[in-house]
Design a protein around this motif. Structure first.
Motif, mmCIF file in Angstrom:
data_model
loop_
_atom_site.group_PDB
_atom_site.id
_atom_site.type_symbol
_atom_site.label_atom_id
_atom_site.label_comp_id
_atom_site.label_asym_id
_atom_site.label_seq_id
_atom_site.Cartn_x
_atom_site.Cartn_y
_atom_site.Cartn_z
ATOM 1 N N ARG A 155 0.825 -1.207 0.000
ATOM 2 C CA ARG A 155 0.000 0.000 0.000
ATOM 3 C C ARG A 155 0.864 1.264 0.000
ATOM 4 N N SER A 159 0.866 3.626 -3.450
ATOM 5 C CA SER A 159 0.261 4.957 -3.284
ATOM 6 C C SER A 159 1.303 6.051 -3.448
ATOM 7 N N ASN A 160 2.504 5.815 -2.941
ATOM 8 C CA ASN A 160 3.541 6.832 -3.026
ATOM 9 C C ASN A 160 4.049 7.008 -4.444
ATOM 10 N N ASP A 162 2.355 6.416 -7.124
ATOM 11 C CA ASP A 162 1.283 7.062 -7.890
ATOM 12 C C ASP A 162 1.230 8.560 -7.603
ATOM 13 N N ALA A 163 1.520 8.948 -6.362
ATOM 14 C CA ALA A 163 1.556 10.377 -6.033
ATOM 15 C C ALA A 163 2.705 11.068 -6.759
ATOM 16 N N PRO A 308 0.385 14.463 -2.782
ATOM 17 C CA PRO A 308 -1.017 14.070 -2.652
ATOM 18 C C PRO A 308 -1.138 12.836 -1.759
ATOM 19 N N GLY A 309 -2.042 12.889 -0.806
ATOM 20 C CA GLY A 309 -2.242 11.763 0.099
ATOM 21 C C GLY A 309 -1.359 11.766 1.324
ATOM 22 N N VAL A 310 -0.434 12.723 1.408
ATOM 23 C CA VAL A 310 0.451 12.828 2.571
ATOM 24 C C VAL A 310 0.078 14.080 3.366
ATOM 25 N N SER A 311 -0.158 13.904 4.661
ATOM 26 C CA SER A 311 -0.405 15.038 5.549
ATOM 27 C C SER A 311 0.879 15.336 6.322
ATOM 28 N N GLY A 337 -0.242 9.217 6.554
ATOM 29 C CA GLY A 337 -0.840 8.926 5.260
ATOM 30 C C GLY A 337 -0.592 7.480 4.876
ATOM 31 N N ASP A 338 -1.033 7.121 3.680
ATOM 32 C CA ASP A 338 -0.844 5.751 3.192
ATOM 33 C C ASP A 338 0.614 5.415 2.948
ATOM 34 N N ASN A 339 1.482 6.420 2.966
ATOM 35 C CA ASN A 339 2.907 6.202 2.721
ATOM 36 C C ASN A 339 3.653 5.629 3.919
#
Length: 478
Positions: A155, A159-160, A162-163, A308-311, A337-339
């Motif tokens: 995951r 996800s990383n 793709d970001a 994107p997807g990282v806070s 995040g998902d990272n």
């Protein structure tokens, strides 16, 4: 993870020198090897910069078996720790690879890279594993103790990547060239798994050289990944060779990471090639956290906004969130995040220390600009200097000193001072004759602020660096 593998296409996937594999060929090799790996809990890969390493890693990922990349330059003690800690079932290596005694007790499976017979149609591949399945166990550098195994799930990887594809407009049409080692996140996950996930192509140089990079970019490569030491060399070589500068200038994207790229090298490359390098920021436990967009403002000294997807947030010494984005207030970076990784292998105590309510405490210190760009100022442990009541990042002083023509390389540290708490020390590799210490201190005071000037300057012939080119500040001692 690898959509293009299932297509059986004749698009080139991997190239190392004269050796290359299409996606169809890679799928067949990976499918066959994956069948031998499917029941394994974990496999070690002797991560030389070769086609065999890439085939081994792809095969294990296809099989859903976590990969433990092993640095081929590893020392005996560190190797023994990694083998004991990760307990791999098998070692994957090139048939002719000369592996050390520390791996001799592991069953060894040679990695084939020759495809027999014609390759037509899609290959039979196992079903895609679940997103939380561990994909890699990557060991940290171990600067404060034995290396820790960072468990990265599929995951986090997908996800990383793709970001990064989103911010860099990274597609199947891109050909990535790099000469990075293949035992860490930058060279292996971003530099090999990244292009293969896109359905693009990896050209690995085996060993980096400016001429090889220029030849690749002149011959169809579109992107290059490197570290600051590579770009420093490239900037000097491009300034001396207009043909090389023209070749590098053809790149769609030049990306630097693993450490800050000095502003002086940014400018040298821009002047010679017309290209401005994109920087990104990440670490083993989180993969990439920030990155400058291909279409964004490529400001030296910044790593762009969060992906994107990282806070991302900055916190003070008490763990309180810093709400201002003023470009001045220094705080520690925390991300979620998902990272994020799953934890440190066999180390729940260490995992607990770095997580706060689901946020990962990076240990990196930064400021946030009003437009959301993040500017790193150093590591809490080695680069945050508390002097005269100020929090000072070593990185910004280093960048300022590198703008002085007499400074070739520099590292900045702090050491105890009865009056200031800590005094700023500059370790300087001169570009020629040693410049006067007072001249360097005044240079920093003029560019930054008087309280950021070095109080001590020490001259060296070279700085101690690790395999990735990062300066090992703990090896500097007065």
């Amino acid at each position: 993870m690898f959509p293009e593998l299932a297509s059986g296409s004749d698009r080139e996937a991997l190239r190392f020198g004269a050796k290359a594999l299409t996606y169809g060929e890679l799928a067949r090799l990976a499918g066959r090897l994956a069948a031998d790996l499917s029941s394994r809990a974990r496999v070690a890969v002797w991560a030389t910069p070769t086609l065999e390493t890439c085939v081994a890693v792809v095969s294990a990922l296809v099989a859903g078996v976590p990969v433990v990349p092993v640095n081929p330059k590893i020392g005996e003690r560190e190797l023994a720790h990694i083998v004991a800690d990760s307990a791999p079932d098998l070692l994957l290596a090139a048939p002719d690879a000369d592996v050390p005694a520390g791996l001799a007790d592991l069953p060894r499976l040679p990695v084939p890279v020759e495809v027999s017979g014609a390759v037509t149609g899609p290959a039979a591949l196992p079903a895609e594993p679940a997103p939380e399945t561990p994909a890699f166990v990557v060991y940290t550098s171990g600067t404060t103790g034995p290396p820790k195994g960072v468990v990265l799930p599929r995951r986090a990887v997908t996800s990383n990547l793709d970001a990064l594809a989103e911010i860099w407009a990274w597609t199947a049409d891109d050909v990535l060239v790099h000469g990075l080692p293949l035992f860490h996140v930058h060279g292996l996950i971003v530099g090999v798994v990244g292009p293969l996930r896109r359905g693009g192509t990896v050209w690995h140089l085996g060993r980096f050289s400016s001429s090889a990079a220029g030849e690749a970019l002149a011959g169809g490569a579109t992107m290059m990944f490197g570290v600051p030491t590579m770009y420093h060399r490239l900037a000097l070589d491009c300034a001396a060779d207009p043909g090389l500068a023209e070749a590098i200038g053809r790149a769609r994207l030049l990306v630097s990471g693993s450490a800050a790229l000095p502003a002086s090298d940014h400018q040298r490359l821009a002047d010679a090639t017309g290209q401005r390098v994109v920087e990104r920021y990440g670490m083993t436990e989180t993969l990439m956290n920030c990155g400058v967009r291909a279409s964004g403002d490529r400001r030296p000294g910044t790593v762009g906004p969060p992906l994107p997807g990282v806070s991302l947030r900055l916190v003070d010494d008490d763990g309180e969130v810093i709400g201002t984005s003023d470009g001045e207030t220094v705080g520690e970076i925390e991300v979620t995040g998902d990272n994020l990784f799953l934890g440190y292998l066999n180390r729940p105590d260490a995992t607990e220390k770095v997580l706060r309510d689901g946020w990962f405490r990076t240990g990196d210190m930064a400021v946030r600009e009003p437009d959301g760009y993040v500017r790193l100022v150093g590591r809490r442990a080695t680069d945050l200097i508390k002097s005269g009541g100020y929090k000072i990042g070593a990185g910004e002083i280093e960048n300022a000193l590198l703008e002085h023509p007499a400074v070739a390389e520099v590292a900045v540290t702090g050491e105890p001072d009865d009056d200031l708490g800590e005094r700023i020390v500059a370790w300087v590799v001169p570009a020629g004759a040693e410049p006067p210490a007072e001249e360097l201190a005044d240079h920093v005071a003029r560019l930054l602020a008087p309280h950021k000037r070095p109080r001590v300057v020490r001259y060296l012939a070279s700085l101690p660096r690790n395999d990735m080119g990062k300066v090992m500040k703990r090896a500097l001692d007065g």
